[in-house]
Design a protein around this motif. Structure first.
Motif, PDB file in Angstrom:
ATOM      1  N   ILE A  11      47.608 -47.289   9.210  1.00 52.62           N
ATOM      2  CA  ILE A  11      46.144 -47.227   9.264  1.00 52.62           C
ATOM      3  C   ILE A  11      45.659 -46.183   8.254  1.00 52.62           C
ATOM      4  N   PRO A  12      44.706 -46.547   7.407  1.00 51.81           N
ATOM      5  CA  PRO A  12      44.239 -45.559   6.416  1.00 51.81           C
ATOM      6  C   PRO A  12      43.405 -44.445   7.048  1.00 51.81           C
ATOM      7  N   ASN A  13      43.564 -43.225   6.539  1.00 49.29           N
ATOM      8  CA  ASN A  13      42.700 -42.112   6.931  1.00 49.29           C
ATOM      9  C   ASN A  13      41.462 -42.170   6.044  1.00 49.29           C
ATOM     10  N   ASP A  14      40.355 -42.614   6.609  1.00 52.06           N
ATOM     11  CA  ASP A  14      39.182 -42.826   5.753  1.00 52.06           C
ATOM     12  C   ASP A  14      37.982 -41.990   6.199  1.00 52.06           C
ATOM     13  N   LYS A  15      38.279 -40.835   6.810  1.00 53.05           N
ATOM     14  CA  LYS A  15      37.172 -40.000   7.299  1.00 53.05           C
ATOM     15  C   LYS A  15      36.699 -38.982   6.248  1.00 53.05           C
ATOM     16  N   SER A  16      37.470 -38.795   5.186  1.00 52.81           N
ATOM     17  CA  SER A  16      37.069 -37.827   4.157  1.00 52.81           C
ATOM     18  C   SER A  16      36.056 -38.461   3.222  1.00 52.81           C
ATOM     19  N   LYS A  17      35.128 -37.643   2.716  1.00 50.38           N
ATOM     20  CA  LYS A  17      34.049 -38.203   1.893  1.00 50.38           C
ATOM     21  C   LYS A  17      33.755 -37.345   0.672  1.00 50.38           C
ATOM     22  N   LEU A  18      33.137 -38.002  -0.293  1.00 52.51           N
ATOM     23  CA  LEU A  18      32.640 -37.306  -1.471  1.00 52.51           C
ATOM     24  C   LEU A  18      31.133 -37.537  -1.543  1.00 52.51           C
ATOM     25  N   TYR A  19      30.393 -36.476  -1.786  1.00 53.01           N
ATOM     26  CA  TYR A  19      28.940 -36.586  -1.854  1.00 53.01           C
ATOM     27  C   TYR A  19      28.455 -36.117  -3.223  1.00 53.01           C
ATOM     28  N   SER A  20      27.344 -36.678  -3.635  1.00 54.84           N
ATOM     29  CA  SER A  20      26.761 -36.247  -4.886  1.00 54.84           C
ATOM     30  C   SER A  20      25.242 -36.299  -4.738  1.00 54.84           C
ATOM     31  N   GLY A  21      24.574 -35.295  -5.274  1.00 49.98           N
ATOM     32  CA  GLY A  21      23.121 -35.246  -5.146  1.00 49.98           C
ATOM     33  C   GLY A  21      22.524 -34.196  -6.055  1.00 49.98           C
ATOM     34  N   SER A  22      21.277 -33.818  -5.765  1.00 53.21           N
ATOM     35  CA  SER A  22      20.660 -32.816  -6.623  1.00 53.21           C
ATOM     36  C   SER A  22      20.334 -31.577  -5.799  1.00 53.21           C
ATOM     37  N   PHE A  23      20.295 -30.443  -6.474  1.00 54.29           N
ATOM     38  CA  PHE A  23      19.856 -29.206  -5.820  1.00 54.29           C
ATOM     39  C   PHE A  23      18.838 -28.539  -6.732  1.00 54.29           C
ATOM     40  N   ARG A  24      18.360 -27.352  -6.356  1.00 53.17           N
ATOM     41  CA  ARG A  24      17.206 -26.794  -7.054  1.00 53.17           C
ATOM     42  C   ARG A  24      17.455 -26.420  -8.513  1.00 53.17           C
ATOM     43  N   ASN A  25      18.706 -26.365  -8.939  1.00 55.76           N
ATOM     44  CA  ASN A  25      18.932 -26.080 -10.352  1.00 55.76           C
ATOM     45  C   ASN A  25      19.942 -27.040 -10.970  1.00 55.76           C
ATOM     46  N   GLY A  26      19.845 -28.311 -10.622  1.00 55.24           N
ATOM     47  CA  GLY A  26      20.732 -29.298 -11.239  1.00 55.24           C
ATOM     48  C   GLY A  26      21.338 -30.253 -10.239  1.00 55.24           C
ATOM     49  N   ARG A  27      22.604 -30.592 -10.491  1.00 56.14           N
ATOM     50  CA  ARG A  27      23.293 -31.583  -9.652  1.00 56.14           C
ATOM     51  C   ARG A  27      24.467 -30.917  -8.936  1.00 56.14           C
ATOM     52  N   ILE A  28      24.798 -31.459  -7.781  1.00 58.08           N
ATOM     53  CA  ILE A  28      25.930 -30.927  -7.034  1.00 58.08           C
ATOM     54  C   ILE A  28      26.837 -32.074  -6.589  1.00 58.08           C
ATOM     55  N   VAL A  29      28.139 -31.861  -6.682  1.00 57.36           N
ATOM     56  CA  VAL A  29      29.118 -32.826  -6.202  1.00 57.36           C
ATOM     57  C   VAL A  29      30.043 -32.073  -5.263  1.00 57.36           C
ATOM     58  N   TYR A  30      30.296 -32.601  -4.081  1.00 55.91           N
ATOM     59  CA  TYR A  30      31.235 -31.933  -3.193  1.00 55.91           C
ATOM     60  C   TYR A  30      32.008 -32.907  -2.336  1.00 55.91           C
ATOM     61  N   GLY A  31      33.231 -32.514  -2.013  1.00 56.75           N
ATOM     62  CA  GLY A  31      34.072 -33.346  -1.169  1.00 56.75           C
ATOM     63  C   GLY A  31      34.224 -32.679   0.171  1.00 56.75           C
ATOM     64  N   ARG A  32      34.404 -33.470   1.218  1.00 59.73           N
ATOM     65  CA  ARG A  32      34.710 -32.894   2.528  1.00 59.73           C
ATOM     66  C   ARG A  32      35.912 -33.611   3.102  1.00 59.73           C
ATOM     67  N   LEU A  33      36.986 -32.858   3.215  1.00 55.46           N
ATOM     68  CA  LEU A  33      38.225 -33.392   3.735  1.00 55.46           C
ATOM     69  C   LEU A  33      38.145 -33.417   5.254  1.00 55.46           C
ATOM     70  N   ALA A  34      38.492 -34.545   5.852  1.00 60.73           N
ATOM     71  CA  ALA A  34      38.483 -34.613   7.321  1.00 60.73           C
ATOM     72  C   ALA A  34      39.573 -33.694   7.861  1.00 60.73           C
ATOM     73  N   PRO A  35      39.323 -33.054   9.025  1.00 61.16           N
ATOM     74  CA  PRO A  35      40.314 -32.130   9.579  1.00 61.16           C
ATOM     75  C   PRO A  35      41.684 -32.779   9.711  1.00 61.16           C
ATOM     76  N   GLY A  36      42.713 -32.023   9.377  1.00 60.17           N
ATOM     77  CA  GLY A  36      44.081 -32.483   9.585  1.00 60.17           C
ATOM     78  C   GLY A  36      44.644 -33.332   8.471  1.00 60.17           C
ATOM     79  N   GLU A  37      43.865 -33.554   7.416  1.00 59.44           N
ATOM     80  CA  GLU A  37      44.379 -34.382   6.337  1.00 59.44           C
ATOM     81  C   GLU A  37      45.059 -33.545   5.273  1.00 59.44           C
ATOM     82  N   GLU A  38      45.886 -34.230   4.483  1.00 57.47           N
ATOM     83  CA  GLU A  38      46.608 -33.506   3.461  1.00 57.47           C
ATOM     84  C   GLU A  38      45.704 -33.216   2.276  1.00 57.47           C
ATOM     85  N   ASN A  39      45.686 -31.945   1.868  1.00 52.99           N
ATOM     86  CA  ASN A  39      44.865 -31.571   0.730  1.00 52.99           C
ATOM     87  C   ASN A  39      45.727 -31.615  -0.525  1.00 52.99           C
TER      88      ASN A  39
END
Lengths: 302, 289
Positions: free
Chosen positions: B115-143
């Protein structure tokens, strides 16, 4: 109380965020146990950045290498059929059949052995590579410090951490595990091997966010835990409010004090250096001990 | 395009606070939070989430007991001690399972699914001085660094799309794979350290990893006045290894206060000594090659 009490009680000191004071709390608790004539093992599971040893004068006992097997392909026997490449779930085997090229990318290999099983031509042998070391030291007679230390740049510190915990065996009634930061695999390995988890946080937005994530993870693996707030007095009351609302046990607070920061910075132990904090730390350790006893009993009876 | 990575061996030295300050100093930038295991920059920037991608971090084995004969063949093959016998039943220890697929391939009854671990996500958007990209690893997954690579690739695309010149990469702690993924191919690596014995040890390990990748890092000593003697030791160590010290930042509670107000120190108090020093350092970094 029908269940047997585990031979060695393991207490992990962890935090989602780095630099909240895990090592500070773990080393001082260990020290106060030992000074109370309770023999203990301190296991430094922060294998990428182990620092516990620098706080103690300990005698080296042993050092063992932690190894993983990686495949070696005999190109004389290899038919370039590609079955090993298909079996490898880590993309660690690079294959170009037309030019008879096959290469193992050691850094991607997890040592699962699937390629050896896949090969029908006896072309794959395995050789060990070193992932890190587990170093053991004796401290104050019966107590010991065990350090997990990875080589730079390894894929996962987990095998080294597992070996360090195994190395501790049942050598003392109590073990303190200094956990790696974060909530991914290395954190889970350390906390899952423990009976109780002390989470160390700080009263800042980053601290609170990472605390929430750690608690979510510990609840998923059903580990009892409590929280120590370090550098109390800095930041805001948000962490306290959130903990109250969610009924999270507060084990204690350590105030922000430049004197504490300085003692830690020199690689000295607060409990050993400062008579005022010495008493306070003993009291904190005892209080935590009592809370832990209650919570472990509760967990065992569930 | 210039990519600047901010790392530290030791956690809690001030990487994120300093990266965030750099990101709000002058021109618009892309900031990429590569500390996917404890992503925090979004707390300071409350960005708009314009895009979301799923990251498959790995797989977990699951046994279908209607087919399992309990032969234990899988347990003999598993090298991660992830298959155990409990009450005459073969069970998978989810925590130890590495997702290698071997058990599912060799099971004579074909009773194991992955079964794939598909709870981790990548987000991209804007903030007050440009663009921001961030990933969030689901707890317990391999980094493993793969999510970091994804964050970096996205940051590069975003920088091109919005014609932004600078990418700031806020790195993870430690010296493992995710750190290597963060610094590979960047133009500059800055190591944030603090004047503690642990800080110095971890600086040495972090510097080694940067030097191995063929570049010279430079160093910022944060909270330098908490121990001026060790600050001198760090400067001396840097000097001996021809590593440039970009600057020294004093400890100041305002740094924490700024964070509590969801601001960077340079936004919160632009005349603060730390803000002035960060301004000077950032100009130097942008002008250096």
């Amino acid at each position: 109380m029908n269940q047997p009490v585990p031979a060695m009680i393991k207490i992990a000191v962890a935090s989602g965020k780095g630099g909240t004071g895990k090592t500070f709390v773990a080393t001082n608790i260990f020290y106060s146990l030992v000074k109370n004539k309770i023999s203990a093992v301190l296991i430094d599971c922060d294998a990428e950045a182990p620092n516990d040893l620098s706080f103690f004068k300990a005698e080296p006992l042993s050092s063992i290498d932690v190894k993983q097997l990686v495949p070696v392909i005999d190109t004389n026997k290899c038919t370039f059929c590609g079955k090993c490449h298909e079996y490898c779930n880590y993309n660690a085997i690079f294959l170009l059949p037309p030019v008879k090229m096959i290469k193992v990318i050691d850094d991607l290999c997890h040592g699962c052995g699937a390629c050896s099983v896949a090969c029908g031509y006896g072309a794959i042998n395995e050789r060990p590579v070193i992932l890190g070391t587990v170093n053991s030291y004796s401290f104050y007679g019966l107590s010991s410090i065990i350090e997990a230390r990875t080589k730079i740049g390894v894929t996962s510190p987990v095998p080294v951490i597992k070996t360090a915990i195994r190395q501790a065996g049942n050598s003392a009634p109590i073990a303190i595990l200094d956990s790696p930061p974060g909530t991914s695999c290395p954190f889970i390995q350390t906390t899952a091997a423990s009976d109780y988890v002390i989470l160390v946080t700080e009263p800042t937005p980053f601290g609170l966010s990472d605390l929430k994530q750690s608690i979510y993870t510990l609840r998923k693996i059903k580990k009892p835990f409590g929280v120590i707030i370090n550098r109390a007095g800095l930041g805001s009351r948000d962490v306290y409010r959130w903990m109250e609302e969610n009924k999270i046990p507060l084990l204690g607070e350590i105030p922000f004090d430049e004197k504490i920061a300085r003692i830690y910075s020199e690689g000295s132990l607060l409990a050993a250096e400062d008579p005022v904090y010495f008493d306070e730390f003993f009291e904190l350790t005892n209080r935590i001990g009592n809370i832990i006893k209650d919570q472990i009993t509760l967990a065992l009876n569930k | 395009m210039k990519q600047i990575a901010v790392i530290s061996g030791k956690g809690g030295t001030g990487k994120s606070s300093i990266s965030a300050a750099f990101a709000t100093l002058n021109n618009e930038v892309v900031i990429a939070d590569c500390d996917v295991d404890a992503a925090n920059l979004y707390l300071l920037f409350s960005p708009s989430e314009e895009e979301e991608q799923v990251y498959i971090g790995g797989y977990k084995a699951v046994i279908d007991y209607t087919f399992c004969s309990g032969c234990g063949f899988c347990a003999d093959y598993c090298r991660f001690d992830a298959i155990l016998f409990q009450n005459n039943r073969v069970i998978i220890d989810e925590i130890s399972c590495d997702g290698c697929y071997l058990c599912s391939r060799i099971c004579p009854e074909k009773a194991i699914r992955m079964i794939p671990n598909d709870k981790s996500k990548l987000y991209s958007g804007s903030f007050r001085n440009g663009r921001i990209v961030y990933g969030r690893l689901a707890p317990g997954e391999e980094n493993s660094g793969k999510l970091v690579n994804m964050v970096r690739e996205k940051a590069r695309q975003v920088a091109e799309k919005y014609c932004l010149e600078t990418i700031i990469l806020d790195g993870p702690p430690g010296i493992g794979c995710p750190v290597i993924s963060t610094i590979t191919g960047v133009d500059k690596v800055i190591i944030i350290t603090e004047p503690t014995i642990s800080g110095l040890h971890d600086l040495e390990r972090a510097a080694e990893i940067v030097l191995k990748s063929g570049r010279k890092p430079s160093v910022i000593i944060n909270k330098w006045n908490l121990n001026p003697e060790i600050t001198d030791q760090i400067r001396c160590w840097c000097g001996n290894n021809s590593i440039r010290v970009e600057g020294l930042l004093p400890f100041d509670k305002e740094m924490v206060n700024a964070m509590v107000h969801c601001k960077t120190i340079t936004e919160f108090d632009k005349d603060n000594e730390i803000s002035r020093e960060l301004n000077r350092i950032w100009k130097n970094i942008l002008n250096s090659n």
